[in-house]
Design an enzyme around this catalytic site. Structure first.
Site: not given
Lengths: 405, 379
Positions: A130, A133, A249, A369
């Site tokens: 994948q 990112s 996911e 966060e």
């Protein structure tokens, strides 16, 4: 409310168990006596085993039958995972491909893409990775900078860098999110591509982490040529396509979170072995707090499963389970290290590895966060923080950010 | 596998919410705290009408024949509005009786709510201490379980139990006593000789408590299996957990609404990450607690060996969640949240007392560890 199998589920379980009983002697041995040592041998053996599982109907359980799957529901997938675990054999190697990327291609791919890629993916002949990112696009995934430029003949040229890529070192293909238009707001100018990892200009480099091991990779793309038919889900629709992958996911994590090994029984076993620790009120209190939360996640998984079975789609609240698991495991690692002392930190021991892995895992799949922001806004309905990137063309964002600083 | 509410359970919950919405519990609790004990509404007639006293009693004895999870749904609704309904004492008592043929004749009146029972909470042995114990009047040292001596067909029971929920005004006291060192179920008429119930309130006026003293009090010996005697304790744990999580739900709802409306520095305070994250933390703990209620609800009937673990884990998480929710409610509301007129202090008071009753949240947390260590030994 019921945790038992229905008649159909029990029959499916018996069928999976019978297949495993018959074939488990062919599974690769990864632990203990006679375990495979060489990395490439392990990968080859696990790919072959995935092929066996696929032939036996134990891979791609939820995939439609047209693409080699079983056309069954998430409960059967979980039953299959449970039986594989009970048989003490490895599961499929390419959980990312079969669990997330294949379903994305099934949802958005062309007929040609489906017939070319899904079969070899399911059988482990071609492993996938994948490629979402980037160093500057993780939680803010729509900030990807990897750039694919359209050529006059309709093909594409791709340059940029991806990171945190599992399995890239032996993958055949990757599903890659790239920017194809910088003059529109950032979510709109994205496109999903299928990229052959052996293409000219692709470099895979292991990324070592705290433990010293490289669980992930960096992948570099230097003017890589891609055909027009490499696009998945249409040009400019990359964000929507990526959301499908992330939904799968969540499903994968929701159904198999305990598979990561962060469960209360394992941690209790480590404490139980120490006669003094197991009677120490402070140790017991800490263990009890951690274990209660990890137990809760097991049943959150069952709740998710019940919802999936009714056709509901898991929402962002499933991120809460990830936060609980990671923080629970961090506290458990700390407790066990307190009990065992420096001995727990031996480099080749299970606890040193675990406590090294967890700080990074806190940011995996979106930082804690950002997960809390998303859950606060989408589940609790709290207002978002003011944003500087709304409606701004991607190409103007950097100057906007600099001006605001 | 199916871990979702049935239509009947959704109806039970909605009906409970409707019933309780007719009472102004918050105002009454504040007035009671100010010294007007009569301000608290008597919710037992409403409970009777709704059929709650018989929730766990078999249909053949006039009850609804439902299970622990259904009872938890009702307790959750009570917790939402801090309603003082005497179910925490009544329901575990009826559960022991329901499983004891010798208690059968007592069930009919308890099922209708014509009579009310209170559970005498005695905590089962754990992996460290092999003793049945009771909550002490003060301090860390747990007290000895009541003892029984045979007396004809029945027994005479002596012992002291502190802070027994819903004991004042109960007609029947049901619990565990040690007869020749072995646990037996006992049922004692509250007006019998040798029984003293000293009513007491602590910090949370919505919670009726009593110190119970038994001195050779005549008792019926209940032939409930050991496992059911212990099970009553864990049922009580899961009911406190459910009630606490109900309170967490409203505390969170109220806090979220306020965080959307209240603006500072030109923004709704809920848009600030610090506020958003603290509310998300309450949701995280609430959601974990809910999952454990399902676990406990399933385990009591479906996996009794896991009920101690499941109920204790639910209690542990719910206790912390309630404290977190109450404190967050106060801080999100700023100084106003700490004033007498606001509801937040009522949740805060509820949290501080609830977490110390029935062995306490800490006791439940320790029990989770003990159960898992025992599981590890067996593995």
């Amino acid at each position: 409310m019921d945790l038992d199998d229905t008649q159909e589920q029990a029959a499916y379980r018996a069928q999976a168990r019978a297949w495993l009983d018959e074939h488990k002697s062919q599974a690769p041995v990864l632990d203990g006596a006679g375990a495979l040592q060489d990395e490439s041998e392990i990968i080859a053996a696990r790919r072959a085993w995935q092929g066996k599982l696929a032939e036996g109907g134990l891979a791609g359980v939820t995939w439609p039958k047209d693409f080699g799957g079983q056309g069954l529901g998430p409960i059967e997938q979980v039953i299959c995972n449970q039986e594989i675990a009970k048989a003490k054999v490895p599961g499929i190697l390419d959980a990312i491909g079969v669990g997330m990327l294949g379903p994305t291609i099934i949802a958005h791919g062309t007929d040609e893409q489906k017939s070319r890629y899904l079969g070899p993916m399911l059988h482990g002949d071609e492993v996938w990775c994948q490629l979402f990112s980037e160093p500057a696009a993780g939680s803010d995934l729509a900030a990807v900078q990897a750039r694919a430029r359209l050529q006059e003949d309709g093909s594409w040229r791709l340059s940029g860098q991806k990171v945190w890529t599992t399995n890239a070192q032996f993958a055949s293909y990757g599903l890659l999110l790239a920017r194809t238009d910088s003059d529109v707001p950032k979510h709109k100018g994205l496109t999903m591509f299928i990229v052959p990892i052996d293409a000219q200009g692709v470099t895979v480099r292991g990324l070592r982490q705290i433990s010293g091991e490289a669980e992930f990779n960096e992948v570099f793309f230097d003017d890589v040529a891609l055909d027009a038919d490499a696009v998945v889900g249409g040009v400019g629709n990359g964000w929507g396509t990526a959301m499908t992958t992330l939904m799968f996911e969540r499903v994968t994590i929701g159904l198999g979170s305990e598979g990561m090994g962060y469960n209360s029984n394992r941690f209790a076993q480590a404490i139980a072995a120490d006669a003094d620790a197991r009677r120490d009120p402070e140790v017991r209190h800490t263990l009890g707090e951690i274990a209660s939360e990890l137990l809760a996640v097991r049943f959150t998984g069952y709740r998710t499963l019940s919802a999936l079975q009714k056709g509901q789609v898991p929402g962002p609240e499933s991120g809460l389970a990830k936060i609980t698991i990671v923080n629970g495991a961090i506290k458990a690692g700390d407790l066990i290290t307190d009990v065992l002392g420096p001995d727990a930190l031996s480099e080749d021991g299970e606890w040193a590895y675990m406590i090294s892995f967890l700080p990074g895992l806190k940011s995996a799949g979106g930082t804690e966060e950002i997960l809390r922001n998303t859950i606060g806004e989408r589940v609790l309905g709290l207002p978002p923080a003011p944003r500087l990137d709304k409606g701004i063309p991607f190409s103007e964002l950097r100057s906007k950010e600099t001006a605001a600083a | 596998m199916n871990l979702s509410l049935s239509d009947e359970q959704v109806f039970l919950r909605e009906a409970a919410r409707g019933t309780l919405s007719r009472f102004r519990t918050f105002e009454a609790i504040r007035e009671a705290l100010d010294g007007d004990a009569g301000a608290l509404p008597d919710l037992w007639p409403a409970a009777k009408q709704a059929g709650w006293p018989g929730l766990l009693i078999a249909e053949e004895h006039g009850g609804a024949g439902l299970d622990a999870f259904d009872a938890m749904l009702v307790l959750g609704e009570c917790g939402r509005v801090l309603a003082p309904v005497a179910l925490l004492g009544h329901l575990p008592a009826t559960a022991i009786l329901n499983d004891s043929p010798a208690g059968a004749s007592l069930l009919q009146a308890l099922a209708t709510g014509e009579r009310r029972a209170a559970y005498l909470p005695v905590s089962p042995p754990d992996d460290v201490s092999q003793k049945w114990t009771v909550d002490p009047a003060s301090g860390l040292q747990r007290g000895p379980a009541p003892t029984a001596t045979a007396d004809g067909d029945g027994a005479r029971v002596s012992g002291q139990l502190a802070f027994v929920p819903d004991a004042p005004g109960a007609d029947l006291l049901v619990g565990v006593a040690l007869l020749d060192g072995k646990p037996v179920g006992v049922a004692i008429e509250a007006d019998a000789s040798g029984v003293t119930v000293e009513a007491t309130t602590r910090y949370d006026a919505s919670r009726s408590l009593g110190h119970v003293t038994l001195q050779d009090a005549p008792a019926i010996v209940l032939d409930a299996p050991d496992q059911w005697l212990a099970s009553a304790w864990y049922l009580a744990q899961s009911l406190v957990a459910a009630e606490s999580l109900g309170s967490v739900e409203t505390a969170l709802d109220v806090s979220v609404e306020y965080a959307k409306e209240r603006h500072t520095f030109g923004r709704a305070i809920g848009s600030y990450q610090a506020v958003k994250h603290s509310l998300t933390e309450v949701l995280r703990q609430l959601d974990n607690g809910r999952s454990l209620l399902y676990y406990a609800g399933w385990a009591r009937g479906g996996g009794p060996a896991e009920f101690p673990l499941a109920a204790s884990a639910a209690r542990s998480v719910a206790g912390r969640a309630l404290d977190q929710a109450a404190r967050t409610m106060i801080s999100v509301h700023g100084g106003t949240g700490a004033t007498w007129e606001h509801d937040a202090p009522l949740y805060f008071r509820r949290a501080q007392l609830s977490r110390r009753l029935l062995g306490g949240t800490a006791g439940a947390t320790d029990r989770v560890a003990g159960e898992l260590l025992a599981q590890a030994d067996a593995a």
